[in-house]
Design a protein around this motif. Sequence first.
Motif, short mmCIF file in Angstrom:
data_model
loop_
_atom_site.label_atom_id
_atom_site.label_comp_id
_atom_site.label_asym_id
_atom_site.label_seq_id
_atom_site.Cartn_x
_atom_site.Cartn_y
_atom_site.Cartn_z
N HIS A 143 -48.76 -0.76 -33.75
CA HIS A 143 -48.53 -2.57 -33.43
C HIS A 143 -48.57 -2.80 -35.23
O HIS A 143 -49.54 -2.92 -35.54
N LYS B 82 -50.49 8.86 -40.36
CA LYS B 82 -51.33 8.41 -39.15
C LYS B 82 -51.63 6.73 -39.12
O LYS B 82 -50.70 6.19 -38.30
N GLU B 83 -52.20 6.68 -40.51
CA GLU B 83 -51.96 4.54 -40.14
C GLU B 83 -50.70 3.91 -40.19
O GLU B 83 -50.61 3.56 -39.48
N HIS C 150 -49.21 4.04 -36.89
CA HIS C 150 -50.32 2.93 -36.00
C HIS C 150 -49.51 1.21 -36.16
O HIS C 150 -50.01 0.63 -35.06
#
Length: 324
Positions: free
Chosen positions: A109, A101-102, A105
């Motif tokens: 971004h 998930k990190e 992201h």
Amino acid sequence: MGELVQLLKKGNKSAFLAAIINTIIAIIKGAAFLFTGNVAMFAETMHSLGDAANQFFVFIGSALSKKAPTEKYPNGFGRLVNLVLLGAVLIVGIMAFETVKEGYHHIVHPTESSGFLINILVLALATILETFVLFKAMKEILHDIEIEAKGLQVFTQAFANLNRAKPATKLVFMEDMVATLGGLLAIIAVVLGHYTPLHQAEGAASILIGFMMLFVVGRVFLDNAAGVIGQADEEMENKIGVMVMEDPDVKDIQDITVIKEGEDLHVELEIEIDPKLTVAAADDIKDRLEEKIMAEKGVVDVTIEIDEADDVMTWKKPEQTQQT
């Protein structure tokens, strides 16, 4: 308290060493992440935290599984290590999800992280330590299956015989292999993110590390789910079968089952002997075979039933079984 200490001394040494080293690595990586904000370092921090917690539980489970049978639990606690490992992989699964998930992201971004030199030094140190633990796990695998090896043979023999290792040793080996590869991936990602505009490389490395962790989760879950149910050890069945048939008084083997519970092996055997033999002679044969089988590594109990020979061969050697 004394009994608990004695049990802990019997715990898997590779898991204990890996838990300590991964705790140290996780602290160092976590500090580096807080200082630099590098997402690849975050992935490695989560990975090391998951490994440390996992391997600590593995150590505890492997130790408690050595507890002697009681009146309430006459079959012993061998499967406890499989249950603990099933619980431990949940921790790795959660860490893997957060890592993926990190990473996602960061790809969506992307941001440039700082502290390039700190990241490289920390990751290099961690990778060296993980490689050391991986090598110790390889040595433990060879110790489990009683194989002598030196130099490069340690690597080749460990990979070739991984499936024969104890569940706890196998988990430590797989986790630290992924950790070593993950450290190398993170180093490459940090270098790319620093010297090129590809800041998404750190996020991609994080996702790859997360998926490698999920692979370990899947493999360990399947192996230990089978262990909890009670899995037959075909290799040991063949080995014991050949050994029993070498006894001059054994005419045939009607049935042989070796059930693996954690690191323990439970043997059930039904043999045929000459019906003219006395009860005392049959009892001597049974005692002789029990002594030989109990001498095999991992065997904790043997049940032997005796029947009279029917002149119909049921037992087939392993080579004959494979050909048919």
